[in-house]
Every structure is written in structure tokens, then in C-alpha cells.
Design an enzyme around this catalytic site. Sequence first.
Site, PDB file in Angstrom:
ATOM      1  N   TYR A 109       1.104  -1.159   0.416  1.00 49.63           N
ATOM      2  CA  TYR A 109       0.032   0.304  -0.260  1.00 49.63           C
ATOM      3  C   TYR A 109       0.601   1.272   0.101  1.00 49.63           C
ATOM      4  O   TYR A 109       2.575   0.952  -0.285  1.00 49.63           O
ATOM      5  CB  TYR A 109      -0.495  -0.101   1.237  1.00 49.63           C
ATOM      6  CG  TYR A 109      -2.108   0.831   0.567  1.00 49.63           C
ATOM      7  CD1 TYR A 109      -3.097   0.344  -0.370  1.00 49.63           C
ATOM      8  CD2 TYR A 109      -2.805   2.266   1.764  1.00 49.63           C
ATOM      9  CE1 TYR A 109      -3.853   1.243  -0.846  1.00 49.63           C
ATOM     10  CE2 TYR A 109      -3.753   2.681   0.979  1.00 49.63           C
ATOM     11  CZ  TYR A 109      -3.982   2.082  -0.604  1.00 49.63           C
ATOM     12  OH  TYR A 109      -5.331   3.208  -0.445  1.00 49.63           O
ATOM     13  N   ARG A 162      -7.549  10.232  -8.515  1.00 50.53           N
ATOM     14  CA  ARG A 162      -7.100  10.485  -7.661  1.00 50.53           C
ATOM     15  C   ARG A 162      -6.306   9.772  -6.413  1.00 50.53           C
ATOM     16  O   ARG A 162      -6.731   9.771  -5.840  1.00 50.53           O
ATOM     17  CB  ARG A 162      -7.730  11.495  -6.649  1.00 50.53           C
ATOM     18  CG  ARG A 162      -7.551  12.477  -6.145  1.00 50.53           C
ATOM     19  CD  ARG A 162      -7.872  12.742  -4.649  1.00 50.53           C
ATOM     20  NE  ARG A 162      -7.505  11.268  -4.143  1.00 50.53           N
ATOM     21  CZ  ARG A 162      -7.224  11.460  -2.558  1.00 50.53           C
ATOM     22  NH1 ARG A 162      -8.155  11.388  -1.678  1.00 50.53           N
ATOM     23  NH2 ARG A 162      -7.361   9.686  -1.936  1.00 50.53           N
ATOM     24  N   LYS A 180      -5.187  -2.272  -1.258  1.00 51.14           N
ATOM     25  CA  LYS A 180      -6.840  -2.313  -0.186  1.00 51.14           C
ATOM     26  C   LYS A 180      -7.719  -3.726   0.112  1.00 51.14           C
ATOM     27  O   LYS A 180      -8.047  -3.767   1.493  1.00 51.14           O
ATOM     28  CB  LYS A 180      -8.104  -1.292  -0.333  1.00 51.14           C
ATOM     29  CG  LYS A 180      -7.380   0.135  -0.286  1.00 51.14           C
ATOM     30  CD  LYS A 180      -7.926   0.697   1.115  1.00 51.14           C
ATOM     31  CE  LYS A 180      -7.782   2.039   1.134  1.00 51.14           C
ATOM     32  NZ  LYS A 180      -8.612   2.939   1.207  1.00 51.14           N
ATOM     33  N   GLU A 251     -13.074   3.900  -3.602  1.00 53.68           N
ATOM     34  CA  GLU A 251     -12.100   4.621  -3.714  1.00 53.68           C
ATOM     35  C   GLU A 251     -11.261   5.797  -4.799  1.00 53.68           C
ATOM     36  O   GLU A 251     -10.805   5.444  -5.797  1.00 53.68           O
ATOM     37  CB  GLU A 251     -11.396   3.018  -2.859  1.00 53.68           C
ATOM     38  CG  GLU A 251      -9.756   3.216  -2.865  1.00 53.68           C
ATOM     39  CD  GLU A 251     -10.203   3.187  -1.270  1.00 53.68           C
ATOM     40  OE1 GLU A 251     -10.310   2.967  -1.149  1.00 53.68           O
ATOM     41  OE2 GLU A 251      -9.132   3.880  -0.936  1.00 53.68           O
ATOM     42  N   ASP A 252     -10.737   6.524  -4.031  1.00 52.59           N
ATOM     43  CA  ASP A 252     -10.238   7.579  -4.562  1.00 52.59           C
ATOM     44  C   ASP A 252     -10.513   8.556  -5.778  1.00 52.59           C
ATOM     45  O   ASP A 252     -10.016   7.949  -6.814  1.00 52.59           O
ATOM     46  CB  ASP A 252      -8.341   6.561  -5.006  1.00 52.59           C
ATOM     47  CG  ASP A 252      -7.492   7.051  -3.787  1.00 52.59           C
ATOM     48  OD1 ASP A 252      -7.918   7.147  -3.113  1.00 52.59           O
ATOM     49  OD2 ASP A 252      -6.093   6.286  -4.058  1.00 52.59           O
ATOM     50  N   ASP A 274     -13.972   5.390   1.428  1.00 50.71           N
ATOM     51  CA  ASP A 274     -13.080   4.870   2.569  1.00 50.71           C
ATOM     52  C   ASP A 274     -12.661   6.986   2.248  1.00 50.71           C
ATOM     53  O   ASP A 274     -11.862   6.410   3.895  1.00 50.71           O
ATOM     54  CB  ASP A 274     -11.691   4.405   1.841  1.00 50.71           C
ATOM     55  CG  ASP A 274     -10.809   3.988   3.776  1.00 50.71           C
ATOM     56  OD1 ASP A 274     -11.646   4.053   5.046  1.00 50.71           O
ATOM     57  OD2 ASP A 274      -9.483   4.273   3.709  1.00 50.71           O
ATOM     58  N   ASP A 275     -12.440   7.376   1.402  1.00 53.45           N
ATOM     59  CA  ASP A 275     -11.176   8.213   2.217  1.00 53.45           C
ATOM     60  C   ASP A 275     -12.070   9.957   2.663  1.00 53.45           C
ATOM     61  O   ASP A 275     -11.072  10.056   3.491  1.00 53.45           O
ATOM     62  CB  ASP A 275     -11.267   9.023   0.230  1.00 53.45           C
ATOM     63  CG  ASP A 275     -10.298   8.103  -0.578  1.00 53.45           C
ATOM     64  OD1 ASP A 275      -9.723   8.028  -0.150  1.00 53.45           O
ATOM     65  OD2 ASP A 275     -10.578   7.452  -1.829  1.00 53.45           O
ATOM     66  N   ASN A 415      -0.325  12.713   3.181  1.00 48.56           N
ATOM     67  CA  ASN A 415       0.600  11.413   2.497  1.00 48.56           C
ATOM     68  C   ASN A 415       1.487  12.150   1.552  1.00 48.56           C
ATOM     69  O   ASN A 415       0.976  13.030   1.241  1.00 48.56           O
ATOM     70  CB  ASN A 415       0.115  10.532   2.731  1.00 48.56           C
ATOM     71  CG  ASN A 415      -0.849  10.231   3.779  1.00 48.56           C
ATOM     72  OD1 ASN A 415      -0.158  10.473   5.357  1.00 48.56           O
ATOM     73  ND2 ASN A 415      -1.780   9.674   4.338  1.00 48.56           N
TER      74      ASN A 415
HETATM   75  P1  NAD Z   1      -8.154  16.964  -0.957  1.00 52.36           P
HETATM   76  O1  NAD Z   1      -7.552  16.785  -2.204  1.00 52.36           O
HETATM   77  O2  NAD Z   1      -9.388  16.574  -1.448  1.00 52.36           O
HETATM   78  O3  NAD Z   1      -8.284  18.443  -0.368  1.00 52.36           O
HETATM   79  C1  NAD Z   1      -7.004  18.893  -0.534  1.00 52.36           C
HETATM   80  C2  NAD Z   1      -7.262  20.092   0.258  1.00 52.36           C
HETATM   81  O4  NAD Z   1      -5.994  20.899   0.319  1.00 52.36           O
HETATM   82  C3  NAD Z   1      -8.310  21.144  -0.541  1.00 52.36           C
HETATM   83  O5  NAD Z   1      -9.736  21.654   0.683  1.00 52.36           O
HETATM   84  C4  NAD Z   1      -7.778  22.718  -0.999  1.00 52.36           C
HETATM   85  O6  NAD Z   1      -7.716  23.412  -1.007  1.00 52.36           O
HETATM   86  C5  NAD Z   1      -6.672  22.407   0.426  1.00 52.36           C
HETATM   87  N1  NAD Z   1      -5.115  22.891   0.232  1.00 52.36           N
HETATM   88  C6  NAD Z   1      -4.308  22.975  -0.884  1.00 52.36           C
HETATM   89  N2  NAD Z   1      -3.508  24.128  -0.528  1.00 52.36           N
HETATM   90  C7  NAD Z   1      -4.066  24.322   0.456  1.00 52.36           C
HETATM   91  C8  NAD Z   1      -3.120  25.462   1.593  1.00 52.36           C
HETATM   92  N3  NAD Z   1      -1.608  26.153   0.941  1.00 52.36           N
HETATM   93  N4  NAD Z   1      -3.846  25.774   2.679  1.00 52.36           N
HETATM   94  C9  NAD Z   1      -4.681  25.040   3.160  1.00 52.36           C
HETATM   95  N5  NAD Z   1      -5.603  24.486   1.898  1.00 52.36           N
HETATM   96  C10 NAD Z   1      -4.724  23.996   0.770  1.00 52.36           C
HETATM   97  O7  NAD Z   1      -7.361  15.504  -0.428  1.00 52.36           O
HETATM   98  P2  NAD Z   1      -8.094  14.925   0.255  1.00 52.36           P
HETATM   99  O8  NAD Z   1      -8.753  13.596  -0.022  1.00 52.36           O
HETATM  100  O9  NAD Z   1      -9.129  15.510   1.735  1.00 52.36           O
HETATM  101  O10 NAD Z   1      -6.428  14.628   1.431  1.00 52.36           O
HETATM  102  C11 NAD Z   1      -6.251  15.717   1.681  1.00 52.36           C
HETATM  103  C12 NAD Z   1      -3.932  15.229   2.405  1.00 52.36           C
HETATM  104  O11 NAD Z   1      -4.795  13.945   3.056  1.00 52.36           O
HETATM  105  C13 NAD Z   1      -3.654  13.616   1.332  1.00 52.36           C
HETATM  106  O12 NAD Z   1      -2.103  14.166   1.766  1.00 52.36           O
HETATM  107  C14 NAD Z   1      -4.155  12.313   2.229  1.00 52.36           C
HETATM  108  O13 NAD Z   1      -2.941  11.383   2.024  1.00 52.36           O
HETATM  109  C15 NAD Z   1      -4.569  12.527   3.268  1.00 52.36           C
HETATM  110  N6  NAD Z   1      -5.232  11.415   4.047  1.00 52.36           N
HETATM  111  C16 NAD Z   1      -4.556  10.888   4.833  1.00 52.36           C
HETATM  112  C17 NAD Z   1      -5.076   9.821   5.658  1.00 52.36           C
HETATM  113  C18 NAD Z   1      -5.082   9.288   7.302  1.00 52.36           C
HETATM  114  O14 NAD Z   1      -4.484   9.194   7.492  1.00 52.36           O
HETATM  115  N7  NAD Z   1      -5.432   8.555   7.365  1.00 52.36           N
HETATM  116  C19 NAD Z   1      -6.964   9.963   5.212  1.00 52.36           C
HETATM  117  C20 NAD Z   1      -7.456  10.488   3.902  1.00 52.36           C
HETATM  118  C21 NAD Z   1      -6.589  10.998   3.466  1.00 52.36           C
END
Ligand code: NAD
Length: 560
Positions: A109, A162, A180, A251-252, A274-275, A415
Amino acid sequence: MTLKRYEIDKLEHKIIHVKKRGLDLIRDPMLNKGSAFSEKEREEFNLYGLVPPHVSTFEEQIKRVTENYRRKDTDIGKYIFLEALHDRNEILYYALLLRNLEELTPIIYTPTVGMACQQYGHLFRRTRGMYISSKAKGDFKKRIYNWPEDEIDVIVVTDGSRILGLGDLGTSGIGIPIGKLSLYVACAGIYPSKKLPVIIDVGTDNEKLLKDPLYLGEKRHRIKGEEFYEVIDEFIVAAHERWPNALIQFEDFTNDHAFPLLKKYREKLLCFNDDIQGTGGVALAGLLAALRITKGKLCDQRIIFLGAGSAAVGIADMIVAGMVEEGLSRQEAQKKFWFLDSKGLVTTTRGDKLAEHKIPYAREEKFIKSLLDVVKTVKPTSLIGVSKQPGAFSEKIVREMKKYVDIPIIFALSNPTSKSECTPTQAYEWTEGNVVYASGSPFDPVKYKGKTYATGQGNNMYIFPGVGLGAVACKATKITDSMFYTAAKTLAKLVSKEDLQKGRVYPDLKGIREISAHIAASVCDVAYSEGFAWEKRPDNILEFVKSKMFQPVYLPYKPV
Ligand code: NAD
């Protein structure tokens, strides 16, 4: 509660009836035992001369594959090795995975699977899962029957739009559902033959892939709007018709599609995203465990989110569900959050058109641009990073937060590791060791003033396999937020005092089967109590879900 490693070597008193003979048997990854076929099986299944003379024990085989795996010197080499093993002997693959989960998860993963997806067309060796092309629209109901299994428990589906933090990878995104589902089997014991990875190929806007002669998807731009939803719907209807009890995990998908798809199907069939929901569940669990350290109450938290995408909204929705359980109204709970996106604080006053998923959390107050100023105004108890902006939690911001709370809760969840909003070392140093920190990607333990802190990783694999197992075991008809909330509470309770003392807000992954079983049991309990489980309520739900778990051990074969 103390967790013991799940017993995986217990041979059940079961026999498998097998029709195949000779090389057909050896070439079936679900049945192949390689050099471990017994003398009796070699005689009965015409295997003499087709396998080496020595009958290996399972332990010898595990030793051999472990050695070979560790000899690979690149992560992608390790990934290819594991997938090749997956393709030739599923039992051995899952036994290896389960015994070395922490070592192998970053390979099957995130982050290595991301690299594998990027190079999918170049690395491709053998097909796995279903590839549904939008060009075949109108024919999905027929094509779905090309899949050989009549019983499917879990489908993980993506459109490759994505993939992790890597963006649009089109059909190459199939690696994510495959990874997954491997975690479903390893962590929660879903039967390998009852899982189905699916990529819906609706094109790609990744120009590099479109120009790559070895890209394996449709070479055209993504279809959009109504046409996109029609294609997804045709697939969902076809899959649901053939496997009405199967859980469908989205997913994604990019978040402009992820939210509408979830809204469209969540009340109609057994599905979740899941996201959004898995992330919400695992983050809420971390927060509940963190509150055992800070001695706070969930409904008293003031939480700032940096990032307002799928993960942020998923986490906030789940925390709202928790606050509602504690007695707040939904509206009161939503007021405990401040979201910042790339423009700054999400407010109704800032003059742009907000995406639908942000509206419930938009503040009615004055717009503030910088995170530091929001921290000064809000005096948050928790800061959650899901923005993909490395270093966004600066020293100034963390020190400012520490002025108002004794022990700030800081979750830097973006991440991969390189995108983390701050590292655990920074968080411990800037707060003089008074912080509860969790990350999205793994970090090594941190030494600060003579004490070693083990960083908790908010990995979705703590939650989704158990939720899936529970839903499938009791034949639930839908997945609700209260199931995820209950799963989060269960996970938080499994964090031991020793874990908390070391700064970990998640339990040791070594106990993952036991963790998944407890989560599954709590999910079943919700389904039974709320009246949407088809299966009869068993006397002991925990034993019931455990009895449904696949164990990666060889069972004796009998010829038919
Ligand atoms: P997404 O693309 O849906 O959202 C990203 C957000 O960040 C958007 O709202 C965007 O406007 C905002 N953003 C971008 N630049 C910014 C800035 N300079 N200041 C403030 N906000 C800003 O992505 P997502 O699916 O929500 O995932 C976000 C992150 O969380 C990824 O890195 C993902 O890997 C991580 N994530 C972690 C887990 C976990 O730890 N279990 C689970 C899911 C996602």
C-alpha cells in the site's frame, strides 16, 4: 484491554474438495501449495514429477519467501515480488503479509503502491480484478458475468482520478483496489476469492499517460458530467444485481465526484467511501484516544482543519456524529470547527462560491487569510492537517497554539511523509514534549529529553477492514455514520495505557486481526440494534465474526 497476536496457525478441521489435477492445480493461486503438497496429495492429484521431491513445511515456505523478499533491494522490486507471489500462491502471500504487516504494508500500500501505479503499464505482468471501460456502456450487465466467482463480499472500485496524492492515473489506478483488498484479507480475514478490485476506465486527463505507448487504459480524455454518472451507475447496478450482498467501497475518486456518489448510493445499497468515512473513523479514534491523555471532552474541542477536502470533511462529519452522541445538536457541533482551504478560512463572507461539501462548515464571521491568525482568534485545542502542504504547521503556529492549551492535539495527516504539515520531532520540540501527535504516514520514534515517543499513524487500515467484515458478516443493508462512530470508539478503547504513555494514540498493528474482529463485532451490533442486518443475531457476536475470518493456512484436499 490487552491484545494478543491473533492465532494464525490453527488448522481448522476442514477439507477442501478439489476437481483440478496436475499443472491445472499448481497454476491455480487459490489452491496451489507449491512444494508443500503432501505425498498423499501428490499421489491423488497426479502431481508426482511436477514438484520437487522434498515436501516443504509451511514454515519452510514462509522462510524461503521471507528470505527472497528481503533480498530485493528496491521497494518496487519488493512490490513486484509480492504481487508475483500473490499470483501463484494466495495462502502463502497472505501468511507472509499477516506475519510481517508493518514491514509489508508500505510496499503493498502507500507509498510503494503509488509508484507501482505510476509505472503500471510498464510493469504489467498478469491481470487482476475487473477493468470496466466506459466505451462498453450498455454492456456492463453482460460483462460482469465474466468474473468467475458467484460469491463476492467486497468490491473496491476507483476511476483512477485521484490516486493517493499522485492525481489522475487512469486505469493504472487499479493497484489501489488491489492493495486495499489485500489489507481486507490480511487484517480482517475476508476470503481472497470473495474480493473484487475494479477500475472503471472513464479515460484520463494525464497527458503523460495518454502519450505513453505502454499505457493500458483507454487513450482518451475523461468523460464528464451526466455521462460520467451514467457509467458509474450502470456498473453499480450491474454489480449489485449480480452480488446483492456485496459491500462496495468507493476509493480515490476526486472529491467533486466522491461526495455526490456517496450521497447517491449510501441509503440504497451497502457502500461507503474510505477516503471520507474511513479517514473520519480513524481520525476520530485518534482524537478519542488523545482525549484520554488531555482529559478533555469531545464536545468541548475547538478544532482547526488545514485543508477542506474529502479527508477534512470526512473527519469533521465523524467528530460531529461523536459530539451529537455526547448531547450537542448537529448545528452546535458544526460550530466547533474552523476550516481553511487554499484561500484561507472558509466563510460565507469571503465572496466566492463554496463547494457543496464545505458549506456546512463555513463560518459566518469575518474572513481571515492566515492559519496563524486563525489560531490566534480561535485558540484551538486540536489542529488537523489534511492540506498536502509540507511544513504548514510552522514553529510560530505550534508555539502560538501551546499558549492557550496545556497539551495541544496535532494531527499532521497529509501523505506521503514528505507532505506532512510538521514532523513529530518538531511537534515535541516546539511544545517541550507536551503534545499529542499523530501522522498520516509512518515516522520513526522520537527521542526528546531522554524519553522515547512512538508516533501513532492514523492509518485507515485500522478501521475499514473491520467495518467491512462486520457489515458482510451480519449481511447489513447499509453502512451508516453510527457504524463508523462505533468503530472509532472501539478502536480508541483498544489503545492501551502503555501505548498512551509512549504518546501513541493507535494500538500496535500486530494485533490487527483482534482489532478488526472487535470493530466488526461493534459494527454488527449497530446493524442488529438499528434493524438493518439480514443475518440472525448470534449469542456471541465477537465469536461469530471471528468464525467468519479466513485463515491463511493450507487445508487438506480431497479429490472429486
Ligand atoms: P483533497 O484534494 O480532497 O483536499 C485537499 C485540501 O487541501 C483542499 O481543500 C485544498 O483546498 C486544501 N489546500 C490546498 N492548499 C492549501 C493551503 N496552502 N492551505 C490550506 N489548504 C490547502 O485531498 P484529501 O483526500 O482531503 O487528502 C488530503 C491529505 O490527507 C492527503 O495528503 C491525503 O494523503 C491525506 N489523508 C490522510 C489519511 C490518513 O492519515 N488516514 C486519510 C485520507 C487522506
